[in-house]
Design an enzyme around this catalytic site. Structure first.
Site, short mmCIF file in Angstrom:
data_model
loop_
_atom_site.label_atom_id
_atom_site.label_comp_id
_atom_site.label_asym_id
_atom_site.label_seq_id
_atom_site.Cartn_x
_atom_site.Cartn_y
_atom_site.Cartn_z
CB SER A 65 -1.00 -0.02 1.17
OG SER A 65 -2.11 0.83 1.10
CG ASP A 188 -7.43 -3.46 -2.50
OD1 ASP A 188 -7.86 -2.79 -1.64
OD2 ASP A 188 -6.14 -3.59 -2.45
CG HIS A 216 -5.61 -2.95 1.08
ND1 HIS A 216 -5.25 -2.41 0.00
CD2 HIS A 216 -4.83 -2.50 2.02
CE1 HIS A 216 -4.23 -1.67 0.24
NE2 HIS A 216 -3.98 -1.53 1.45
#
Length: 240
Positions: A65, A188, A216
């Site tokens: 991320s 996600d 995610h």
């Protein structure tokens, strides 16, 4: 032995990467889990300068991320001093903008940022739920993420969100000439897989792949499978 430096996502510490790091070590990679900068500056350049000074040269850079976005920007900054780039659930731009619609809307991000400023504890619980959405054991993963959230000053959390919103890695990804692999999770809730094709179009040398049936938090849900793919990519790139 190839050396890989991994950076965690926003609001998280290196402990969140422990399952993946362990799986990568089993694959024969030397892995170092690094902290995000503990800065109150909202300037991405300040974060990159701190990372460039602290992290070793001539290693692969990677992250999850926000960590992956910072790794991408640092890879472009370092050029030949970076062996290659690996990102997990990372977009070129986390927040949508002109020319890059496949990202979180500015309105949704503003609500997220305001929630962090008003009640960080509640926001972090919501964040953990969003990370685990789309994963097979969503509630268990959410609890695992909540337990791994490190103590942090409010100003540092908000600065991290500001950096997340400000980073635009389109030019960085296009400029980095080394090997790069970007893995996106199909379910996600934070980084849309619609970004896969525009990401692929940016790359001079590299690949963008979707991982099915996960969200995610696939770093926690599928560490063995991710490690196998990442290690294969690193070995093939190093052999070229």
């Amino acid at each position: 032995m190839s050396r890989l430096i991994l950076l965690p996502g926003w609001g998280l510490g290196p402990a969140a990467l422990e399952p993946l790091a362990g799986a990568l070590a089993e694959q024969g990679l030397a892995v170092e889990r690094a902290d995000l900068p503990a800065l109150e500056s909202a300037n991405p350049d300040a974060w990159l300068a701190e990372l460039d000074e602290r992290l070793p040269n001539d290693a692969w850079l990677g992250g999850w991320s926000l960590g992956g976005m910072l790794a991408a920007a640092l890879a472009a900054r370092r050029g030949a001093r970076c062996r290659g780039l690996l990102t997990l659930a990372s977009n070129a731009c986390f927040v949508a903008r002109e020319g890059w619609p496949s990202a979180m809307s500015a309105e949704t991000f503003a609500v997220f940022r305001d929630g962090c400023a008003q009640d960080a504890a509640a926001l972090l619980k919501r964040f953990a739920l969003l990370c685990s959405q789309g994963c097979g054991e969503a509630r268990a993963l959410s609890r695992q993420l909540n337990q791994g959230i490190p103590a942090q000053e409010a100003a540092q959390r908000l600065a991290g969100l500001a950096v997340l919103a400000a980073l635009d890695n389109r030019a960085a990804l296009a400029a980095f000439a080394g090997p790069q692999l970007h893995l996106l999770a199909e379910a996600d809730a934070l980084v849309p897989t619609a970004a896969a094709e525009p990401l692929r179009a940016l790359l001079e040398r590299g690949a963008v792949e979707r991982v099915a049936g996960t969200g995610h938090a696939f770093v926690l849900e599928q560490p063995q499978a991710l490690a196998a793919r990442l290690a294969t990519f690193v070995r093939e790139a190093d052999d070229d």
